[in-house]
Design a protein around this motif. Structure first.
Motif, mmCIF file in Angstrom:
data_model
loop_
_atom_site.group_PDB
_atom_site.id
_atom_site.type_symbol
_atom_site.label_atom_id
_atom_site.label_comp_id
_atom_site.label_asym_id
_atom_site.label_seq_id
_atom_site.Cartn_x
_atom_site.Cartn_y
_atom_site.Cartn_z
ATOM 1 N N ILE A 1 1.147 3.994 -2.981
ATOM 2 C CA ILE A 1 1.024 5.335 -2.605
ATOM 3 C C ILE A 1 2.100 6.058 -3.172
ATOM 4 O O ILE A 1 2.034 7.211 -4.017
ATOM 5 N N SER A 2 3.440 5.656 -3.044
ATOM 6 C CA SER A 2 4.258 6.518 -3.200
ATOM 7 C C SER A 2 4.622 6.466 -4.855
ATOM 8 O O SER A 2 4.872 7.363 -5.644
ATOM 9 N N VAL B 1 0.802 -1.225 -0.031
ATOM 10 C CA VAL B 1 -0.211 0.081 0.114
ATOM 11 C C VAL B 1 0.971 1.091 -0.040
ATOM 12 O O VAL B 1 0.662 2.040 -0.827
ATOM 13 N N SER B 2 1.964 1.331 0.896
ATOM 14 C CA SER B 2 2.802 2.378 0.958
ATOM 15 C C SER B 2 3.397 2.567 -0.295
ATOM 16 O O SER B 2 3.685 3.716 -0.743
ATOM 17 N N LEU B 3 3.765 1.671 -0.881
ATOM 18 C CA LEU B 3 4.531 1.593 -2.338
ATOM 19 C C LEU B 3 3.804 1.977 -3.355
ATOM 20 O O LEU B 3 4.077 2.857 -3.983
#
Lengths: 48, 719
Positions: free
Chosen positions: A14-15, A10-12
């Motif tokens: 977003i990035s 998920v973080s990736l």
């Protein structure tokens, strides 16, 4: 601890989403002018 | 409403530039409404904050009422400040500045209204449910699932309004402030959705789909990024708009501001695990969090320096203009907090600071200093403009500035001191190798004078706020509100050889529709995929760890309802000082049935991870009825109503079924037999209490809570 991979992806995502937005806008010339916008906002509410 | 004057000028052979002057109006009503809500809820949030602060000095202020005990209203304070005060504040700031940097009215007046009223309804429902003990227990995400859904919907309304405004802008360039707003919208939406995954038991009760360590990780990934994208990015965006306007000079370096934005976005999202150092989280995840936290200092300070340098050569202005003074303190507080943040994520410092008031001091430097002061600056700047007049009193604003600044100092210094001192006391051994302060309460009573001092700081800050309310009310009174502010913008449009405008493509409604439907679809998809993904991973790792009995499960829900986790942790770190005091350190396998996790983040009371069997039932009975009867000088609230209230077992089976669907191995026969099992255990505890000459009916809440407390951490002892 599968959750780590979920959060990492998920973080990736977003990035990557923001990276995509960045590159797109870079190509569009959004960041070409790095001075006038800062001055322009000072004149945005001139009532006529 | 929009008028157009067309002026065309011939350019190169195939290209034409069309110059039009468009007249339109800015919507100031939404700005005023959000602003008003900011002030009202700021007052409420600070009053509740002061109350909880005083409760730690004078426990009588818990009023022996369930609705006003610390465990229930501390979340009310944090939610009121974050979502009601700061939330409305950023919406006011965004609605004002976005229209102006985009040179257009907000995308839709109706969406603005829905956004405003929807948000206030959410706040209202929070103000009702939290004191009633309706909570998920997850910090800054306490609200139950129906409210969570409402938040998601209203947030999307905000997002459509925001992106719609940016799309219909009259300025080709997107000013850096708007970038910060976009990041706020996108990221908060994703964080909120992921952290709120829960299975409902009833209309107002749900269990997190994640268990134990996994739940903790998601929670702090959320918690950390909520600070980043709710309390930081919108404020930086507002700084980039309001600070230049206030000082009437451009930002020091626009280039740096863009760099600031993009680096901050890419780094922040990875730092969450620094909230869980020394916990049972895998080491590499903890290290990842630390590394990114340290790197974060670069963009944070870059932004602060960019702001402060904007005022270079204009410091004479700062000494005259109170709004700039507030801004300078705000940015300084931001610099301090973002320097301290990476520091706190270093393992050696974290070992002392975690679970103490140090962290409370840290967040208040951010909230009172950075967030509060910037909102005050904006309020002083905005209200006279919205009401077409001058500020009622500059000297009162100055008074506010000094009360506020002193308030922050009087708050932060005692709390740093308290945190540092208590953290060291917990770790201190005598030369003989035993704990110097074996009685936890002693480390509490030592810091109570500092709690008193910080309440004084809070009072100063609140007094300053009241002065501002008066000043702003007087200002509004002498002016007249400008609901729709007439303005005009010159629009240059390139007409290519086909005669199309570049921005016509942009303005297409379908694009907006596509973006919003994409958001909705991805939410829908995630809601379905994630839970199934996670349930599989709840594989027990310690054989002796068993699910809670029905009675313990109900007791655990009471622990959540009363908010015991606001004062007690359930996470013993692998230090000698902790294992000596509390028992074997915590292992991730012990939490696999904990939906939600209850690690806590602040030890106002001792850790309860290994509470089971430490004291007899009777001790807990007396202690919960009146804490000082067992621990003289205790500041734990009294929970006498637990002795009176009948335990609600109408949902016990439903709860077990939900747990089962989340992967907790309750057999169907056990679920069917739940009431009998519950009654048997309750009767046994009642009989034990009776032997100590305590008469209590087995169907009272206290029995369930005692059952839960006595179970805590006992499973591994059976190994």
């Amino acid at each position: 601890m599968e959750i780590i991979y979920v959060l990492l992806s998920v973080s990736l995502s977003i990035s990557l989403l923001f990276l995509g937005i960045f590159i797109y806008n870079l190509r569009k010339g959004q960041f070409d002018d790095d001075y006038t916008p800062s001055v322009r906002i000072l004149f945005d509410d001139k009532k006529k | 409403m929009e008028q157009t004057t067309v002026l065309t000028a011939p350019m190169a052979a195939k290209e034409m530039i069309e110059k039009r002057v468009e007249q339109f109006e800015y919507d100031n009503t939404s700005v005023r409404n959000f602003g008003l809500a900011t002030l009202i809820f700021g007052l409420v949030g600070m009053l509740v904050g002061l109350t909880v602060a005083l409760q730690l000095v004078f426990p009588v202020l818990n009023f022996d009422l369930p609705y006003t005990t610390f465990g229930r209203i501390r979340p009310l304070h944090t939610n009121a400040i974050i979502f009601a005060f700061v939330g409305n504040g950023i919406f006011a700031g965004i609605y004002y500045s976005l229209q102006r940097v985009c040179r257009t009215r907000m995308y839709s007046d109706n969406l603005s209204k829905i956004h405003f009223w929807g948000w206030q309804l959410i706040i209202l429902s929070a103000a009702i449910t939290l004191p009633l003990g309706i909570t998920t227990s997850k910090e800054y995400a306490e609200l139950e699932w129906p409210i969570d859904i409402a938040i998601a919907l209203i947030w999307v309304v905000f997002g459509i309004n925001l992106i719609g405004t940016i799309i219909k802008r009259r300025e080709k360039h997107i000013y850096v402030a708007a970038w910060f707003y976009i990041a706020t919208f996108v990221t908060v939406a994703i964080l909120h959705i992921f952290n709120s995954f829960a299975f409902p038991v009833s209309f107002l009760k749900s269990y997190s789909v994640y268990a134990g360590v996994q739940d903790a990780l998601v929670q702090w990934w959320y918690g950390h990024n909520a600070v980043a994208f709710f309390l930081t990015t919108p404020f930086l965006g507002m700084m980039y708009y309001f600070l230049p306007k206030m000082a009437n000079r451009p930002i020091y370096s626009y280039k740096l501001s863009i760099l600031h934005f993009w680096t901050l976005i890419f780094l922040y999202i990875w730092a969450g695990p620094h909230h869980l150092l020394y916990s049972s989280l895998p080491d590499w995840v903890q290290s990842l969090g630390v590394v990114f936290s340290v790197m974060l200092i670069a963009p944070s300070w870059g932004g602060m320096i960019n702001g402060l340098l904007t005022l270079r050569g204009a410091w004479d202005k700062v000494s005259e203009d109170v709004t700039l003074k507030f801004m300078v303190v705000s940015l300084t507080a931001y610099g301090m907090a973002t320097f301290e943040g990476p520091l706190l994520s270093l393992k050696s410092i974290n070992a002392i600071a975690h679970f103490t008031d140090w962290v409370v001091a840290h967040v208040h430097v951010g909230a009172l200093g950075f967030n509060g002061f910037m909102l005050f600056a904006i309020a002083y700047w905005l209200v006279p403009r919205l009401y077409n007049t001058n500020l009622y009193s500059k000297s009162l604003a100055s008074v506010h500035f000094w009360l506020g600044t002193l308030g922050i100092l009087f708050y932060a210094i005692p709390m740093y001191w308290a945190g540092f001192m208590q953290g060291l006391m917990w770790q201190e051994f005598t030369p003989e190798g035993v704990l110097r302060y074996p009685n936890f309460l002693e480390t509490v009573t030592r810091v109570i004078p500092l709690y008193a001092a910080r309440s004084v700081g809070g009072t100063f800050y609140l007094a300053g706020f009241l002065v501002m309310l008066y000043n702003l009310a007087k200002t509004a009174q002498k002016g007249s509100f400008l609901a729709n502010e007439k303005t005009e913008a010159t629009v240059y449009t390139k007409i290519d050889h086909k005669g199309e405008y570049w921005h016509k493509v942009f303005e297409n409604r379908p694009i907006l529709l596509m973006i919003s439907s994409l958001i909705v679809v991805s939410i829908g998809g995630l809601v379905q995929i994630i839970p199934t993904l996670l349930i599989k991973s709840n594989i027990p790792t310690i054989a002796s760890v068993q699910p809670y009995t029905p009675l313990e499960l109900e007791g655990r829900d009471l622990y959540i309802k009363e908010g015991c986790n606001n004062c007690h942790s359930q996470m013993i770190r692998p230090f000698r000082s902790e294992t000596e005091r509390y028992g074997t350190y915590s292992k991730s396998g012990e939490y696999i049935y904990d939906h939600p996790f209850l690690w806590g983040s602040k030890r106002t009371g001792p850790d309860l991870m290994r509470q089971g069997g430490k004291y007899p039932h009777a001790w807990h009975y007396f202690h919960l009825r009146e804490s000082t009867s067992m621990s003289p000088g205790s500041i734990m609230p009294n929970y006498a109503w637990l002795l009176e209230n009948e335990l609600d077992i109408s949902n016990t089976q439903a709860k077990m079924k939900v747990m089962k669907s989340l992967g907790v191995p309750y057999s169907d026969t056990r679920i069917n037999n739940a009431r009998n099992e519950l009654k048997e255990q309750a009767d046994a505890i009642t009989a034990n209490l009776k032997a100590e000459k305590i008469e209590v009916k087995p169907d009272r809440e206290i029995i369930a809570l005692i059952a839960y407390l006595q179970r805590l951490g006992t499973d591994v002892k059976k190994e």
